[in-house]
Design a protein around this motif. Structure first.
Motif, PDB file in Angstrom:
ATOM      1  N   ASN A   1     -48.957  26.823 -47.129  1.00  0.00           N
ATOM      2  CA  ASN A   1     -48.932  25.362 -46.550  1.00  0.00           C
ATOM      3  C   ASN A   1     -47.749  25.601 -45.387  1.00  0.00           C
ATOM      4  O   ASN A   1     -46.895  26.584 -45.466  1.00  0.00           O
ATOM      5  CB  ASN A   1     -48.884  24.261 -47.218  1.00  0.00           C
TER       6      ASN A   1
ATOM      7  N   ARG B   1     -58.014  15.884 -49.912  1.00  0.00           N
ATOM      8  CA  ARG B   1     -57.192  15.214 -51.015  1.00  0.00           C
ATOM      9  C   ARG B   1     -56.495  13.965 -50.540  1.00  0.00           C
ATOM     10  O   ARG B   1     -56.227  12.953 -51.283  1.00  0.00           O
ATOM     11  CB  ARG B   1     -56.152  16.285 -51.626  1.00  0.00           C
TER      12      ARG B   1
ATOM     13  N   ASP C   1     -45.306  10.884 -50.088  1.00  0.00           N
ATOM     14  CA  ASP C   1     -45.938  11.630 -51.213  1.00  0.00           C
ATOM     15  C   ASP C   1     -45.288  12.918 -51.187  1.00  0.00           C
ATOM     16  O   ASP C   1     -45.271  13.604 -50.194  1.00  0.00           O
ATOM     17  CB  ASP C   1     -47.159  11.592 -50.992  1.00  0.00           C
ATOM     18  N   PRO C   2     -44.742  13.603 -52.277  1.00  0.00           N
ATOM     19  CA  PRO C   2     -44.153  14.890 -52.233  1.00  0.00           C
ATOM     20  C   PRO C   2     -45.350  15.917 -52.004  1.00  0.00           C
ATOM     21  O   PRO C   2     -45.045  17.152 -51.485  1.00  0.00           O
ATOM     22  CB  PRO C   2     -43.490  15.500 -53.269  1.00  0.00           C
ATOM     23  N   GLU C   3     -46.302  15.636 -51.958  1.00  0.00           N
ATOM     24  CA  GLU C   3     -47.444  16.540 -51.840  1.00  0.00           C
ATOM     25  C   GLU C   3     -48.266  16.414 -50.343  1.00  0.00           C
ATOM     26  O   GLU C   3     -49.196  16.951 -50.143  1.00  0.00           O
ATOM     27  CB  GLU C   3     -48.851  16.374 -52.632  1.00  0.00           C
TER      28      GLU C   3
ATOM     29  N   THR D   1     -48.784  20.058 -49.165  1.00  0.00           N
ATOM     30  CA  THR D   1     -49.926  20.896 -49.770  1.00  0.00           C
ATOM     31  C   THR D   1     -51.225  20.342 -49.955  1.00  0.00           C
ATOM     32  O   THR D   1     -52.108  20.877 -50.173  1.00  0.00           O
ATOM     33  CB  THR D   1     -49.220  20.995 -51.275  1.00  0.00           C
TER      34      THR D   1
ATOM     35  N   LEU E   1     -52.763  24.226 -57.781  1.00  0.00           N
ATOM     36  CA  LEU E   1     -52.162  22.858 -57.185  1.00  0.00           C
ATOM     37  C   LEU E   1     -52.465  21.847 -58.237  1.00  0.00           C
ATOM     38  O   LEU E   1     -51.604  21.081 -58.250  1.00  0.00           O
ATOM     39  CB  LEU E   1     -53.475  22.566 -56.026  1.00  0.00           C
TER      40      LEU E   1
ATOM     41  N   ASN F   1     -42.064  19.563 -56.034  1.00  0.00           N
ATOM     42  CA  ASN F   1     -43.272  20.258 -55.332  1.00  0.00           C
ATOM     43  C   ASN F   1     -43.163  21.654 -55.181  1.00  0.00           C
ATOM     44  O   ASN F   1     -42.570  21.884 -54.198  1.00  0.00           O
ATOM     45  CB  ASN F   1     -43.938  19.452 -54.090  1.00  0.00           C
TER      46      ASN F   1
ATOM     47  N   PRO G   1     -46.725  17.489 -58.376  1.00  0.00           N
ATOM     48  CA  PRO G   1     -45.732  16.450 -58.840  1.00  0.00           C
ATOM     49  C   PRO G   1     -45.921  15.252 -59.093  1.00  0.00           C
ATOM     50  O   PRO G   1     -45.554  14.241 -59.817  1.00  0.00           O
ATOM     51  CB  PRO G   1     -44.425  16.651 -57.565  1.00  0.00           C
ATOM     52  N   THR G   2     -47.238  14.834 -58.685  1.00  0.00           N
ATOM     53  CA  THR G   2     -47.685  13.393 -59.194  1.00  0.00           C
ATOM     54  C   THR G   2     -48.597  13.197 -60.107  1.00  0.00           C
ATOM     55  O   THR G   2     -48.175  12.434 -61.023  1.00  0.00           O
ATOM     56  CB  THR G   2     -48.441  12.907 -57.865  1.00  0.00           C
TER      57      THR G   2
ATOM     58  N   TYR H   1     -47.121   5.720 -52.966  1.00  0.00           N
ATOM     59  CA  TYR H   1     -46.239   5.878 -51.762  1.00  0.00           C
ATOM     60  C   TYR H   1     -46.781   5.262 -50.532  1.00  0.00           C
ATOM     61  O   TYR H   1     -47.724   5.111 -50.511  1.00  0.00           O
ATOM     62  CB  TYR H   1     -46.463   7.648 -51.411  1.00  0.00           C
TER      63      TYR H   1
ATOM     64  N   LYS I   1     -56.678  10.294 -52.000  1.00  0.00           N
ATOM     65  CA  LYS I   1     -55.434   9.363 -52.397  1.00  0.00           C
ATOM     66  C   LYS I   1     -55.349   7.951 -51.723  1.00  0.00           C
ATOM     67  O   LYS I   1     -54.947   7.004 -52.564  1.00  0.00           O
ATOM     68  CB  LYS I   1     -54.071   9.961 -51.908  1.00  0.00           C
TER      69      LYS I   1
ATOM     70  N   LEU J   1     -44.942  24.211 -54.814  1.00  0.00           N
ATOM     71  CA  LEU J   1     -45.784  24.988 -53.712  1.00  0.00           C
ATOM     72  C   LEU J   1     -45.128  24.622 -52.212  1.00  0.00           C
ATOM     73  O   LEU J   1     -45.385  25.467 -51.442  1.00  0.00           O
ATOM     74  CB  LEU J   1     -47.014  24.400 -53.840  1.00  0.00           C
ATOM     75  N   ALA J   2     -44.316  23.784 -52.246  1.00  0.00           N
ATOM     76  CA  ALA J   2     -43.457  23.419 -50.896  1.00  0.00           C
ATOM     77  C   ALA J   2     -42.176  23.945 -50.825  1.00  0.00           C
ATOM     78  O   ALA J   2     -41.431  23.820 -50.028  1.00  0.00           O
ATOM     79  CB  ALA J   2     -43.493  22.040 -50.572  1.00  0.00           C
TER      80      ALA J   2
END
Lengths: 520, 316
Positions: free
Chosen positions: B258, A296, A286-288, A291, B145, B168, B150-151, A223, A300, B170-171
């Motif tokens: 979050n 983290r 990044d979809p995360e 979160t 988590l 994702n 998702p990754t 990403y 990455k 959690l979001a």
């Protein structure tokens, strides 16, 4: 009489049920403060109210409550003894762990345990303490502490000055900027792209980084951007290059037509959010991003998941304490980052977020201290060239050597911590003598493309709403970036609500302080 | 006056000595009660004094004695706070979900375990079910988590099997609540069965024999013998659980939430922690906490009253 008795019993029963209910849960908060008293570390020092002259013979015992810089490392080490010897003091240090630091400090003070020297982080707490009359004005004795006076002569003391003209805290000094736009150089080379200079070029690079498999593993696992959440608030600084291209910086003040404007609510912010929303839909974020925490996120970047964020410039050089370069190389031997500049957008662009000159950590002397002179002596020594150099590097010939104009550490980072170098940052000015020419080049470059916060150094005494508003902004921004539909109405609602929740009052207060400061 | 006074003082004294007698007789029992009693007095009753903070503009450096009294102002501030009712609603909603799905779960599992023939297999299953209870929420949050990522999470692989785009979760506000409730049930399911399994051993086996003779099926036996047999335990635990309605799971939510799901996951406890303690608004935090406790008191008394109405024993 019996009636009263009954009433008392009723109250007692009600109370018992109340107590029973809260016993299992987390509502300790409701009743804690009165009962919690932290045990004071050996308050045996009953030295009579200081006479600085007499203390030439007997060392003065000072009590310090400072942030824990190196968890688990005792203060009984070479550096502490060096300070004690130089200033004829005996330091009794309580180190408070960084998490929840200010809350613990307040409880410590409220329980009657009054150190001579304390450290604090936020402006909000500094204002609260000065309002309660706890802190000693340091400028009153600048004539006795020449090094301390020199420490902040280049504008720092102006930034620390309260409306009453006094300086109550010493900021810890370091680099004014940590983050600049960085790009994976090996990815750019592989895809035949150049470091972007406009927002459109950035979009092309982000798209290629995310969807053209720059790491060549055949999977969609890279990403351009990501982000993280810390302390319940979403950190927006990793996409500053996008906001900057649209002429704003979220959660930061901008100067427009001689007035301070909050960067999160200007129209440019909406354009930037639309851009980010488009990037999110195009799988370039990044979809995360919402979160992850900062650890983290860092992981990455070092593992090669994120290729075009705003992040630490010292990723590009190995000669610094928090070495990010070597782990990056370990993960991917070809990985290399290159710095980028401010992106050209549709209008005027702004640069990158700089850190406040008021410091992430501050040191203050309590008014109630019986050893004010000794406390100032310690601070003055640490602000001196000699003391500050020792705090940065330790002892010459033992901990470091000098060759030409390059200073080299001869001990490991771990040994450095054990010896207490950099552990007690009371009046600390980070030095960069040890760094390579490349690091200094990046350092200078970063400071050149930084946007100086026009409100930095403004002392707004009533700023309690700030944290809450920033959290609200992060929450709404995340929603808009992830939104499936158009976000214009969401943004309008957000701006209205932000103003209603105290944003307008805050803007007014900062503008008043700004006008006041510029009049002088 | 003097004489009357002394006379009055003496009479109850003689009375008391006769009353003291049983206490003296059971003095060892009372002695054993003492530590527990002291615990409650020192740690639960004395700190109740701190409630006065809610009615003050509390300054931590001036203390309770010197802080200014503001009456109900703090409460007005609490109820006028822009997100207060959203947070209050979240607390109730998450908690009700947890009771609705989480309360019957251990009962069902206990009934199933009770029917297991093989003793070793039963112990084995039980132990595995208990395990998550001893893992802290911080660790569980890390596990969740990792699974949900998702990754690189397990779930993303499952998504790929079905040819779907990994999300994702959690979001995602809706999914996040389900994750909250599900992980809470998963964590304490096994632990909750212990009491029910103990209660199940109290059911008279001869009843089952009689039912078998009468030709009742397993399902009928469960419905007419087992469940009525543990009914009082179920009601008691339900009352206790309802008393905890306002505790929607502070630790769990604090470590799992979050920014994207804050609007549906902020509960009173996390709000008090962040706004009250971390930002030093002690009066505000105390007022919210007191409000919270009052609701819990009403709930527990209400549940008690209802259970009495239905002829159950209740707590008192």
């Amino acid at each position: 009489m019996p009636n009263t008795y009954k009433k008392v019993m009723l109250v007692a029963i009600a109370a018992s049920v109340l107590a029973g209910c809260s016993s299992n849960g987390n509502s300790e908060s409701s009743v804690k403060p009165s009962s919690s008293s932290s045990p004071s570390p050996s308050s045996s020092s009953t030295a009579s109210p200081a006479s600085a002259e007499a203390s030439k013979e007997a060392p003065t015992t000072l009590k310090l409550a400072v942030i824990e810089m190196y968890p688990g490392v005792s203060f009984d080490n070479k550096t502490t003894h060096y300070i004690e010897e130089k200033t004829n003091t005996k330091l009794e240090i309580t180190a408070i762990p960084g998490a929840d630091f200010e809350n613990k400090l307040q409880i410590m003070l409220a329980s009657g345990d009054k150190p001579d020297i304390i450290q604090l982080g936020t402006d909000a707490l500094e204002m609260k303490f000065t309002k309660s009359g706890l802190l000693l004005p340091l400028n009153a004795s600048f004539d006795k502490t020449p090094n301390l006076q020199k420490f902040g002569e280049d504008g720092i003391w102006d930034a620390m000055k309260h409306s009453d003209g006094n300086v109550y805290a010493i900021p810890i000094r370091g680099s004014a900027i940590d983050n600049i736009p960085i790009y994976r150089k090996d990815w750019l080379d592989k895809l035949g792209l150049k470091v972007p200079t406009t927002i459109d070029e950035y979009y092309a690079v982000a798209d290629a980084f995310s969807n053209k498999d720059p790491d060549g593993n055949g999977k969609k696992d890279t990403y351009a951007l990501s982000g993280w959440t810390a302390n319940g608030g979403f950190d927006l600084s990793t996409s500053d290059q996008v906001f900057g291209a649209y002429g704003t910086l979220p959660n930061s003040w901008l100067l427009q037509d001689g007035k301070l404007v909050w960067g999160s609510i200007v129209p440019g912010a909406l354009d930037a959010l639309k851009f980010l929303n488009k990037m999110y839909k195009g799988k370039m974020i990044d979809p995360e991003f919402v979160t992850d925490n900062s650890a983290r996120f860092k992981d990455k970047v070092l593992k090669g998941v994120i290729g075009a964020p705003v992040y630490r410039y010292f990723l590009m050089d190995s000669s610094n304490l928090n070495n990010y370069y070597e782990p990056l190389k370990q993960n991917n031997p070809n990985a290399e980052f290159v710095e980028g500049g401010i992106l050209k957008g549709p209008g005027d662009s702004v640069g990158f977020r700089m850190l406040t000159r008021r410091g992430w950590l501050k040191t203050a002397v309590l008014n109630s201290s019986p050893h004010v002179d000794a406390a100032l002596r310690v601070l003055d020594f640490l602000a001196s060239d000699e003391g500050n150099k020792y705090m940065n590097y330790g002892e010459e010939g033992v901990d470091y050597k000098v060759e030409g104009d390059l200073l080299t550490k001869t001990i490991t980072d771990d040994q450095m911590k054990q010896e207490g170098i950099g552990q007690l940052r009371l009046a600390f000015n980070a030095l960069y003598d040890q760094t390579s020419p490349r690091y200094r080049e990046l350092f200078d470059y970063a400071h050149k493309i930084g946007y100086k916060d026009p409100a930095d150094g403004l002392v707004v005494e009533n700023n309690t709403k700030q944290v809450e508003l920033d959290q609200y902004t992060g929450q709404q921004y995340v929603k808009m970036i992830m939104s499936d539909g158009p976000i214009d109405n969401m943004f309008a609602d957000y701006v209205a609500e932000w103003k209603k929740r105290g944003g307008d009052a805050l803007t007014q207060a900062f503008n008043d302080a700004y006008q006041e400061k510029n009049k002088q | 006056m003097e004489t009357v006074h002394t006379y009055k003082r003496e009479e109850p004294a003689t009375k008391r000595s006769s009353r003291l007698h049983p206490i003296y007789k059971d003095r060892h029992l009372y002695l054993m009660l003492l530590p527990g009693l002291l615990f409650f007095i020192i740690f639960k009753y004395v700190p109740l004094y701190g409630i006065v903070i809610a009615f003050q503009d509390y300054d931590i450096f001036r203390g309770i004695r010197e802080s200014e009294w503001v009456g109900w102002d703090t409460f007005k501030e609490v109820f006028a706070y822009s997100d207060f009712w959203v947070i209050f609603g979240n607390t109730l909603q998450i908690s009700v979900y947890k009771i609705l799905f989480g309360f019957p779960a251990p009962i069902v599992v206990a009934l199933l375990l009770n029917e297991l023939g093989n003793r070793y297999f039963k112990k084995y299953v039980q132990t595995i079910l208990y395990l998550p209870h001893f893992i802290s929420w911080v660790v569980i949050s890390g596990i969740v988590l990792t699974i949900m990522s998702p990754t690189n999470g397990v779930l993303s692989i499952v998504y790929e099997w079905f040819g779907m785009e990994p999300k994702n979760l959690l979001a995602d506000p809706t999914a996040f609540r389900i994750i909250l409730v599900a992980s809470d049930i998963w964590k304490d399911l096994g632990w909750g069965t212990i009491i029910y399994l103990a209660a199940l051993t109290q059911v008279d086996p001869s009843l089952y024999e009689a039912a078998t003779v009468d030709g009742a099926s397993k399902w009928r036996q469960t419905w007419h013998i087992t469940l009525p047999g543990i009914r009082n335990v179920i009601v008691l635990l339900l009352i206790l659980r309802i008393g905890l309605l306002m505790n929607a799971g502070f630790e769990q939510i604090l470590v799992m939430q979050n920014s994207a799901v804050l609007e549906v996951s902020e509960i009173l406890d996390t709000f008090v922690f962040k706004f009250g303690l971390q930002q030093g608004n002690y009066s505000f935090a105390t007022a919210v906490g007191l409000f919270n406790s009052l609701i819990a008191l009403v709930l527990i008394l209400g549940a008690q009253w209802i259970s009495k109405k239905f002829g159950e024993e209740g707590l008192m």
